[in-house]
Design a protein around this motif. Sequence first.
Motif, PDB file in Angstrom:
ATOM      1  N   GLN A  44       0.815  -1.217   0.000  1.00 11.05           N
ATOM      2  CA  GLN A  44       0.000   0.000   0.000  1.00 11.05           C
ATOM      3  C   GLN A  44       0.855   1.276   0.000  1.00 11.05           C
ATOM      4  OE1 GLN A  44      -3.229   2.379   2.826  1.00 11.05           O
ATOM      5  NE2 GLN A  44      -2.533   0.354   3.443  1.00 11.05           N
ATOM      6  N   ASN A  48       0.700   3.968  -3.062  1.00 17.69           N
ATOM      7  CA  ASN A  48       0.213   5.323  -2.806  1.00 17.69           C
ATOM      8  C   ASN A  48       1.274   6.392  -3.045  1.00 17.69           C
ATOM      9  OD1 ASN A  48      -2.235   4.250  -2.103  1.00 17.69           O
ATOM     10  ND2 ASN A  48      -1.940   4.465   0.105  1.00 17.69           N
ATOM     11  N   SER A  78      -7.416  -0.121   5.870  1.00 19.88           N
ATOM     12  CA  SER A  78      -6.629   0.407   4.757  1.00 19.88           C
ATOM     13  C   SER A  78      -5.964  -0.711   3.963  1.00 19.88           C
ATOM     14  CB  SER A  78      -5.581   1.407   5.265  1.00 19.88           C
ATOM     15  OG  SER A  78      -4.667   0.795   6.143  1.00 19.88           O
ATOM     16  N   HIS A 145     -10.612   4.624   5.058  1.00 20.26           N
ATOM     17  CA  HIS A 145     -10.661   3.448   4.192  1.00 20.26           C
ATOM     18  C   HIS A 145     -11.838   2.549   4.556  1.00 20.26           C
ATOM     19  CE1 HIS A 145      -6.430   4.429   3.085  1.00 20.26           C
ATOM     20  NE2 HIS A 145      -6.811   3.904   1.941  1.00 20.26           N
TER      21      HIS A 145
END
Length: 251
Positions: A44, A48, A78, A145
């Motif tokens: 992640q 991102n 998330s 999220h």
Amino acid sequence: MRVALFLTCVNDTLYPDTGRAVVRLLNRLGVEVDFPMAQTCCGQAHYNTGYRHETEPMARHFAEVFRDYEAVVTPSGSCAAMVRELYPRLGERARAEGRGQSLAAALAPVVPKTYELTELLVDVLGVTEVGAYYPHRVTYHPTCHGLRGLGLGERPRRLLQAVEGLELVELPGAEECCGFGGTFALKNADVSAAMGTDKVRNAESTGADVLCAADNSCLMHIGGTMTRLKTGMRPVHLAEILASTKEEPAP
């Protein structure tokens, strides 16, 4: 039911008690939980930050580690959103760029069976009353999220409302971001700190002892703000509340 625990980097490094709480809770409900030792980061942070191609091997590894389980559970909205929302995009982009369909094919079986903890409890196991006892006044912060990405809705609140001894009070401005946002907190420190302060002041106004959320990255940010503001509140992950019983109370 054979379930794999995807603990996540933040929990493995900083909040291992949350993972232990998930295992205690699910074992109490009759669920067999494995912890695959080969698991690593879901990617992640890389995705991102713009390192999409570098994320692909991590996504493929995730699929290899968890492919043989009936379900994958994670105590992180998330990271669950990363798998469910962004892994399919990774696979489609790889295919569109002419690099074959192997990534998409590898990810397809594992994406739909990856659940945030409250989803697994409510949607898969069909429970809201889990035998928990937590005699405290609690307010709940729905993380971005979980709220917007996964659409957790009332699942966490329904679980909290069923906890014996727990008084659940509404958090003003609950749907406003706490200001963490991963690298947002680093790149926009002043704005992030101001948002965190607003969140904590709203939490203080409830008179609660505990602020609960389902993502430790947000709780880390909120908890740091609580420390700087010298509040009397504590940030606690939802899993630790649900795992608490009269015989084995949460610390």
